[in-house]
Scaffold this motif. Structure first.
Motif, mmCIF file in Angstrom:
data_model
loop_
_atom_site.group_PDB
_atom_site.id
_atom_site.type_symbol
_atom_site.label_atom_id
_atom_site.label_comp_id
_atom_site.label_asym_id
_atom_site.label_seq_id
_atom_site.Cartn_x
_atom_site.Cartn_y
_atom_site.Cartn_z
ATOM 1 N N VAL A 1 40.952 -32.391 -67.426
ATOM 2 C CA VAL A 1 40.733 -31.151 -66.680
ATOM 3 C C VAL A 1 39.590 -31.372 -65.695
ATOM 4 O O VAL A 1 38.734 -32.233 -65.890
ATOM 5 N N GLY A 2 39.570 -30.576 -64.620
ATOM 6 C CA GLY A 2 38.512 -30.726 -63.638
ATOM 7 C C GLY A 2 38.737 -31.958 -62.772
ATOM 8 O O GLY A 2 39.831 -32.515 -62.708
ATOM 9 N N HIS A 3 37.697 -32.395 -62.096
ATOM 10 C CA HIS A 3 37.786 -33.526 -61.175
ATOM 11 C C HIS A 3 37.158 -34.746 -61.824
ATOM 12 O O HIS A 3 35.972 -35.025 -61.661
ATOM 13 N N HIS A 4 37.982 -35.467 -62.572
ATOM 14 C CA HIS A 4 37.485 -36.657 -63.247
ATOM 15 C C HIS A 4 37.141 -37.706 -62.199
ATOM 16 O O HIS A 4 37.924 -37.955 -61.271
ATOM 17 N N PRO A 5 35.977 -38.360 -62.310
ATOM 18 C CA PRO A 5 35.558 -39.313 -61.272
ATOM 19 C C PRO A 5 36.337 -40.622 -61.248
ATOM 20 O O PRO A 5 36.246 -41.380 -60.282
ATOM 21 N N VAL A 6 37.105 -40.907 -62.302
ATOM 22 C CA VAL A 6 37.826 -42.176 -62.382
ATOM 23 C C VAL A 6 39.333 -41.962 -62.485
ATOM 24 O O VAL A 6 40.119 -42.664 -61.842
ATOM 25 N N LEU A 7 39.750 -40.996 -63.293
ATOM 26 C CA LEU A 7 41.162 -40.792 -63.591
ATOM 27 C C LEU A 7 41.727 -39.616 -62.798
ATOM 28 O O LEU A 7 41.243 -38.495 -62.922
ATOM 29 N N ARG B 1 31.741 -34.587 -72.111
ATOM 30 C CA ARG B 1 30.403 -34.387 -72.687
ATOM 31 C C ARG B 1 29.306 -34.344 -71.630
ATOM 32 O O ARG B 1 28.352 -33.577 -71.747
ATOM 33 N N HIS B 2 29.451 -35.179 -70.582
ATOM 34 C CA HIS B 2 28.332 -35.370 -69.655
ATOM 35 C C HIS B 2 28.681 -35.086 -68.193
ATOM 36 O O HIS B 2 27.807 -35.185 -67.329
ATOM 37 N N LEU B 3 29.957 -34.768 -67.935
ATOM 38 C CA LEU B 3 30.425 -34.516 -66.563
ATOM 39 C C LEU B 3 30.195 -35.717 -65.641
ATOM 40 O O LEU B 3 30.063 -35.570 -64.422
ATOM 41 N N THR B 4 30.140 -36.888 -66.239
ATOM 42 C CA THR B 4 30.011 -38.124 -65.477
ATOM 43 C C THR B 4 30.572 -39.262 -66.322
ATOM 44 O O THR B 4 30.838 -39.091 -67.521
ATOM 45 N N VAL B 5 30.747 -40.415 -65.696
ATOM 46 C CA VAL B 5 31.240 -41.604 -66.399
ATOM 47 C C VAL B 5 30.312 -42.759 -66.050
ATOM 48 O O VAL B 5 30.027 -43.008 -64.876
ATOM 49 N N GLU C 1 37.745 -42.844 -74.262
ATOM 50 C CA GLU C 1 36.318 -42.777 -73.976
ATOM 51 C C GLU C 1 36.059 -42.214 -72.580
ATOM 52 O O GLU C 1 35.091 -41.462 -72.367
ATOM 53 N N LEU C 2 36.891 -42.556 -71.610
ATOM 54 C CA LEU C 2 36.748 -42.002 -70.265
ATOM 55 C C LEU C 2 36.853 -40.482 -70.288
ATOM 56 O O LEU C 2 36.085 -39.782 -69.622
ATOM 57 N N PHE D 1 43.171 -50.585 -74.205
ATOM 58 C CA PHE D 1 43.568 -49.694 -73.107
ATOM 59 C C PHE D 1 43.475 -48.237 -73.554
ATOM 60 O O PHE D 1 42.879 -47.396 -72.872
ATOM 61 N N CYS D 2 44.044 -47.936 -74.709
ATOM 62 C CA CYS D 2 44.030 -46.555 -75.205
ATOM 63 C C CYS D 2 42.622 -46.102 -75.570
ATOM 64 O O CYS D 2 42.252 -44.940 -75.337
ATOM 65 N N SER D 3 41.823 -47.013 -76.100
ATOM 66 C CA SER D 3 40.458 -46.666 -76.459
ATOM 67 C C SER D 3 39.615 -46.380 -75.215
ATOM 68 O O SER D 3 38.799 -45.445 -75.200
ATOM 69 N N VAL D 4 39.812 -47.165 -74.154
ATOM 70 C CA VAL D 4 39.082 -46.936 -72.904
ATOM 71 C C VAL D 4 39.455 -45.576 -72.313
ATOM 72 O O VAL D 4 38.588 -44.818 -71.856
ATOM 73 N N LEU D 5 40.740 -45.253 -72.329
ATOM 74 C CA LEU D 5 41.182 -43.953 -71.827
ATOM 75 C C LEU D 5 40.534 -42.810 -72.590
ATOM 76 O O LEU D 5 40.062 -41.825 -72.010
#
Length: 247
Positions: A201-207, A124-128, A117-118, A111-115
Motif C-alpha cells: 500500500v502507498g508509494h513503496h520506494p522499491v516495489l 514500519r519505517h516508511l523507508t527501505v 522484508e521489503l 527471494f520470498c524472504s527479501v520481498l
C-alpha cells in the motif's frame, strides 16, 4: 567475540575446503553454519569471504550444502547476506544438476524472504534501507537467470524447478485467488515464507505493484507460449507447466 568466532571457524573452514574425507568436509561445514547462525550477524559476516572460497570445491555435495548454508544465513538475517549473493549465480550455472537445482531452491526462498522484508520495513519505517534495495536488485537478476534456464540446454529437472519458481513468482504478484495462500505454502516447502502483493500500500520506494503485476502477467503468458509449442518441449515439462498454471 569476533576473534573467538574466527578462531573457532577458520580451522573448520580449512577442513571443509581441504580434507580428503567428504564426511569430514560436510561435518566441518555444518559446524561452521551453526557457529555463524549463533553469532552476532556483523561478526559472522567476517567469515563470508571464506565461505565463498568453497564454491570451487570439487565435491558437489559440499557446493550443495554451501547453498543450504547461504539459505539459512539469508533467512536468519538478510542484512549482511548480499556479500554471498554472487555464490548463488555461480552455482546456478554449476555443471552438477544437484548443485544447480539447490541454487534455484535456495534463491526461491531468499527471494520470498527479501520481498517480505521489503514490505515490512516500509510499513514500519516508511523507508527501505540501502542494503535491502541492493538485495532486491540481486533478486531481480535471479528471476532473469532462472527464466533463461527454460531456453538453454540443460537437465530437465532443472527446467522443472525453473517452472516452479516462475509459478511462485506469478502467485506473489497476482491479486489473491481463493486458494493462493495454500498453493504458495505448498510451493515454498519447508520455510513457507509468504508475501502478498496487497501488502504494498502507498508509494513503496522499491516495489511498484503495477509493474510487478504486469511482469507476472508476462511470465504467465510465457508459460502459455511454451505450452503452445508443446511439440518441441519435453512431455514432463509440458505436464509441469499445465499443473503450475491451473492455479
Amino acid at each position: 567475540m569476533g576473534g573467538v568466532l574466527r578462531e573457532q571457524a577458520l580451522p573448520l573452514l580449512a577442513a571443509a575446503n581441504n580434507h580428503g574425507d567428504l564426511a569430514v568436509k560436510l561435518s566441518s561445514l555444518k559446524q561452521v553454519k551453526d557457529l555463524i547462525l549463533s553469532a552476532e550477524p556483523s561478526s559472522a559476516a567476517d567469515l563470508f569471504p571464506y565461505l565463498l572460497d568453497l564454491q570451487s570445491s570439487p565435491e558437489p555435495l559440499v557446493r550443495k550444502f554451501l547453498l543450504e548454508v547461504l539459505e539459512d544465513i539469508g533467512l536468519n538475517g538478510l542484512k549482511h547476506s548480499s556479500i554471498l549473493m554472487s555464490l548463488l549465480f555461480i552455482l546456478l550455472k554449476d555443471h552438477s544438476p544437484l548443485v544447480a537445482k539447490q541454487a534455484i531452491v535456495t534463491g526461491t526462498n531468499i527471494f520470498c524472504s527479501v520481498l517480505q522484508e521489503l514490505s515490512l520495513q516500509f510499513h514500519r519505517h516508511l523507508t527501505v534501507e540501502r542494503w535491502l534495495d541492493d538485495l532486491w536488485m540481486w533478486m531481480v537478476k535471479f528471476k532473469g537467470s532462472v527464466h533463461s534456464l527454460l531456453f538453454e540446454d540443460g537437465p530437465l529437472g532443472l527446467k522443472l524447478l525453473a517452472v516452479k519458481f516462475l509459478e511462485i513468482y506469478i502467485l506473489l504478484f497476482t491479486e489473491d485467488g481463493s486458494d493462493s495462500d495454500k498453493v504458495m505454502a505448498e510451493a515454498l516447502g519447508r520455510h513457507r515464507r509468504t508475501f502478498n502483493i496487497s501488502w504494498l500500500v502507498g508509494h513503496h520506494p522499491v516495489l511498484d505493484p503495477a509493474v510487478l503485476s504486469a511482469d507476472a502477467n508476462r511470465t504467465f503468458n510465457l508459460l502459455m507460449d511454451l505450452l503452445r509449442s508443446a511439440s518441441s518441449v519435453p512431455a514432463l515439462l509440458t505436464i509441469s507447466i499445465i499443473n503450475r498454471c491451473v492455479f
